[in-house]
Scaffold this motif. Sequence first.
Motif, PDB file in Angstrom:
ATOM      1  N   VAL A 273      18.815 -26.105   5.566  1.00  0.00           N
ATOM      2  CA  VAL A 273      19.783 -25.581   4.445  1.00  0.00           C
ATOM      3  C   VAL A 273      21.050 -25.729   4.553  1.00  0.00           C
ATOM      4  N   ARG A 274      21.868 -25.833   3.389  1.00  0.00           N
ATOM      5  CA  ARG A 274      22.955 -26.036   3.473  1.00  0.00           C
ATOM      6  C   ARG A 274      23.752 -24.407   3.632  1.00  0.00           C
ATOM      7  N   ALA A 275      24.476 -24.012   4.759  1.00  0.00           N
ATOM      8  CA  ALA A 275      24.990 -22.482   4.629  1.00  0.00           C
ATOM      9  C   ALA A 275      26.374 -22.758   4.488  1.00  0.00           C
ATOM     10  N   ASP A 276      26.880 -21.789   3.404  1.00  0.00           N
ATOM     11  CA  ASP A 276      28.270 -21.638   3.239  1.00  0.00           C
ATOM     12  C   ASP A 276      28.454 -19.924   3.941  1.00  0.00           C
TER      13      ASP A 276
ATOM     14  N   ASP B 112      25.293 -27.630   7.980  1.00  0.00           N
ATOM     15  CA  ASP B 112      23.420 -27.791   7.555  1.00  0.00           C
ATOM     16  C   ASP B 112      22.846 -27.356   8.810  1.00  0.00           C
TER      17      ASP B 112
ATOM     18  N   CYS C 158      26.352 -21.796  15.087  1.00  0.00           N
ATOM     19  CA  CYS C 158      25.907 -22.784  14.375  1.00  0.00           C
ATOM     20  C   CYS C 158      25.693 -23.866  15.139  1.00  0.00           C
TER      21      CYS C 158
ATOM     22  N   LYS D 244      31.198 -24.635   6.334  1.00  0.00           N
ATOM     23  CA  LYS D 244      29.901 -25.050   5.758  1.00  0.00           C
ATOM     24  C   LYS D 244      28.930 -25.904   6.947  1.00  0.00           C
TER      25      LYS D 244
ATOM     26  N   TYR E 296      22.812 -19.391   1.569  1.00  0.00           N
ATOM     27  CA  TYR E 296      22.535 -20.723   1.804  1.00  0.00           C
ATOM     28  C   TYR E 296      21.479 -21.470   0.751  1.00  0.00           C
TER      29      TYR E 296
ATOM     30  N   TYR F 226      27.178 -14.826   4.496  1.00  0.00           N
ATOM     31  CA  TYR F 226      26.931 -16.167   4.101  1.00  0.00           C
ATOM     32  C   TYR F 226      25.598 -16.372   3.086  1.00  0.00           C
TER      33      TYR F 226
END
Length: 598
Positions: free
Chosen positions: A406-409, A447, A424, A445, A473, A471
Amino acid sequence: DRQKNIRNFSIIAHIDHGKSTLADRLIEQTGMLTEREMQTQVLDSMDLEKERGITIKLKAVRLIYSDPKGEKYIFNLIDTPGHVDFNYEVSRSLAACEGALVVVDATQGVEAQTLGNVYLAIDQDLELVPIINKIDLPSARPDEVKKEIEDIIGIDCENAPLISAKKGIGIEDVFTRIIEDIPAPDGDENAPLKALIFDSYYDSYKGVVCFVRIKDGSVKPGDKIIMMATKKVFEVVEVGVTTSSHISLDKLSAGDVGYITASIKNVKEATVGDTITLANNPTKEAFPGYKKVVPMVYCGIYPAEGEEYTNIREALEKLQVNDAALVFEAETSAALGFGFRCGFLGLLHMEIIQERLEREFNLDVITTSPSVIYKITKVDGEVIEIQNPTNLPDPTEIAYMEEPIVRADIMTPTDYVGAVMELCQNRRGVFIDMEYLEETRALVKYDLPLNEVIYDFFDALKSKTRGYASYDYDLTGYSESKLVKLDILINGNIVDALSIIVHESTAYAKGRKICEKLSKVIPRHQFVIPIQAAIGNKVIARETIRALRKDVLAKCYGGDISRKRKLLEKQKEGKKRMRMVGEVEVPQEAFLSVLKYD
Ligand code: GTP
């Protein structure tokens, strides 16, 4: 033109920024509901939802508003769920609107979910109306927050209403912005029917009730309709709109938001995102973006001691009628016997189903550790997907394995950037980008492997940032990874329900943690119990639960009776949700303890 006074919109916000409270005010000030009906928040109708304070299921409500000149408007307010697990439903409900109110807490500013939801709204070309809420609070900083919205989201905040949804301040401005800024619908009433299903639920009298946005044409009772994705044909029984209750109407036409019933037996036949059209005069193209919802997380659900397998099956079947995203099939575990493998959209969805089984159906269940779906390419070239660690082929048959990413913001105050990055990195994250949104806040950001975020990532993030980070994702794809199956042995027997798939580099640490945890939650028995973690035949960690020396009651012998009873009751309580695994009694929490390794 009958559509010119219709406005269809949603409210989007970060959790707790006041979405439900604002919805209540809008409903209240349009005078549709009585005071008593307003006492509980109207849009969140499920009990569970109220307790958790999050919106899970979408609903739509029709409001009639008269402006100061006496002009009447129809407002269709469409509620959206507020959690990433339900992002697809959010995007479908937004697709039913022309605009969205973006509610931002004046003390908090823009958060990750504000942004996540705004992106979903932009994808649907919605008109965004910024609203600054909670201005009654002493710590409100409306001017800064306005600037933040302009900088981060890029929408003009000159006319943004400053409101207190709680105290009812500034609500009239919200109505004005809805009328002036959100476009009226402009569908073709004479074209063939084209309606988007943005929510559906099962009603035991009417069958499935589909909430729809009519884009073109119209629909009335007696019409033969077809679901364009599932190709199922039904005859419409009733159409109508929801105010404080359902009100049936002669027909629904272009621009309207309402409901359709057609003796549909299961929500799977009328799924969110599907397009309804007339069977004998169909529209050319369905709405874009239809997705069959697929589970992302799986776990086993087993009866606790004394619970019936068939009761669980019946309950799951009932829940499924109303939940297109829930899947299950029978499975057997060597340790737990007969049970079910269930698939969910995410961990929240999983917890909700587990709680509903317990509360609504009074069942005691044991859930095994959740797993994501792994892709395995075998030496012989065959590619398989597994969601139960037990089914992993022998390592010698595996060419390579892939896991979902997943791409997490993550939004965090700059003071905690270091802590967030460390978290992370520890979760095998790959740094993508960092941006300072303002002097004090950053958007980071990463991954991350889904299996590292589904358990307790959010809790860890909150605790490492004193609650300040947020966050969101998105699943981005699969990536090759060195994964191994970690088995747990209790008293020498592999407990399949405790097996998990982990990254090679973390296997030792996780094995040790799990053994430690298990040795604390499993009660002492009359004999010594070894707890081991192993990869294949190799034991990598071990703990020992010492044997119980004396009968617990021996201590109380001759003591007063109430103390004895207390002790027995305490034991009984502790006995709840135990499972015998071989000779060993294992409490429910043991199965969950594998999840939390921080
Ligand atoms: P979810 O449904 O959980 O996503 O949250 P939400 O965005 O709907 O927030 P909700 O309306 O439940 O409000 C969250 C909390 O903020 C509640 O305790 C509200 O009473 C409070 N709240 C909402 N609006 C205001 C406001 O204008 N001023 C103050 N002081 N509190 C508010």
